[in-house]
Design an enzyme around this catalytic site. Sequence first.
Site, PDB file in Angstrom:
ATOM      1  N   HIS A   1      15.779 -23.063   4.316  1.00 14.97           N
ATOM      2  CA  HIS A   1      14.359 -22.593   4.762  1.00 14.97           C
ATOM      3  C   HIS A   1      14.361 -21.291   5.156  1.00 14.97           C
ATOM      4  CE1 HIS A   1      12.785 -26.232   2.974  1.00 14.97           C
ATOM      5  NE2 HIS A   1      13.345 -26.853   3.662  1.00 14.97           N
TER       6      HIS A   1
ATOM      7  N   HIS B   1      -9.027  27.783   5.252  1.00 15.90           N
ATOM      8  CA  HIS B   1      -8.230  26.649   5.591  1.00 15.90           C
ATOM      9  C   HIS B   1      -6.876  27.228   5.084  1.00 15.90           C
ATOM     10  CE1 HIS B   1      -6.339  22.674   5.554  1.00 15.90           C
ATOM     11  NE2 HIS B   1      -7.219  22.220   6.769  1.00 15.90           N
TER      12      HIS B   1
END
EC number: 4.2.1.59
Length: 467
Positions: free
Chosen positions: A292, A370
């Site tokens: 598991h 920008h």
Amino acid sequence: MSDIVVGKQRTIKKEIKLTGVGLHTGKEVTLTFKPAPENHGYAFCRIDLEGNPIIEADANYVVNTQRGTNLEKNGVSIQTSEHVLAACVGLEIDNLLIELNASEPPIMDGSSKFFIEALEQAGIVEQEAEREEYIVKDVISYVDEESGSEIIVMPSDEYQVTTMVDFGTKVLGTQNASLKRLSDFKKEIADARTFSFLHELEMLLEHGLIKGGDLNNAIVYVDKELSPSTMEKLKVAFGKESIAIKPNGILDNLTLHYPNEAARHKLLDVIGDIALIGTRIRGKIIANKPGHYVNTQFAKKLSKIIKIEKRNKVPQFDLSKEPLMDINKIMGMLPHRPPFLLIDRILEMSDKHVVGLKNVTMNEPFFVGHFPGAPVMPGVLQIEAMAQTGGILALSTVPDPENYLTYFMKIDKVKFKQQVLPGDTLIFKLELITPIRRGICHMQAFAYANGKLVTEAELMAQIVKSK
């Protein structure tokens, strides 16, 4: 790797109950399988607790893998989930709610057989939504150095699993088991029962950890001499007048279904644990000494890879096709105007998602100030363009969109991954995280350019009637 659609999702026709005892708790428990809606997956519901909390069958909720795969969410736990989940996968059911009035499903006979029978009795029905399957294109592996356990998944035409076990004992040496196609699960794997070794059983009995385990739900391999005192303990624990060892080295409580039943049960466990990925797999899993812990660690790793690849997977749209909405229709809905109208087309829309497009050109007014020497579209304007695309989805829910305005309430989990430059075509895809209520729209947003994910964010906005 990629995911593709393969047929329709499935659930069950009606609810069905099973009753038994939990292996480790010894408590009587009722399990109810209930139909679930599309894209629900598997989830457990604890109806014995206040608020009936739900724990999804998700590898990320695995907290403990001693004696079974145990899940926990917000302090609520589900123990030994794997046999139930293996049955769901084995019957190719996609969506189920599994209600329990205790923390652990009934162990039944230690296999998936009774869960398979119940689900078949409830009847399996197709749903409308398409089912997705993840196609394995590369080998992925997980190795646990300490135990020497290893799991790999490799490309294959369908979901296949092979397990190889080696317990290093005389009574149970090396065994292999294979499942060539999922449709064989019921016949070849479902009735393979859980097993333990005598030395483990003694320890579990001493610590009171195997209360529900009468000897009808576990094969016991006798890997040491059975002393008279152990014999007495076992008789008391299992309410038997006599206990003996068969010539093949197992206790005489039951007969093996297959010589390699242990390897088949380990295969069953792998299928149940891998179900925690939450996605169907098209690939071949080879598990060497599975358990598991290694199964669920592998499930976590695979789940993460699938999530990243799905997120980065660029949706394909035919840009030559006539758009759902052109710039004039967009202006009929949104109050924004150039230079602050940041979407050019709407390509697709449903009640849950919307896809918009913006052609980024050198003429954008923001490029003037920008980084004029190295023009890059500002990230905040990408978010604004996403929001305007989402605004179309929100406004489509009212009959008079021209009388509403959309306001941001929250921007969360924003990531800028690539620069957006003049000449790029930006595609925005937004999906509702929750249904629109009281004009509040909570969306997962993605922006793509040049075949890559460039920006992602969670947006929350509200549409408000303009004065």
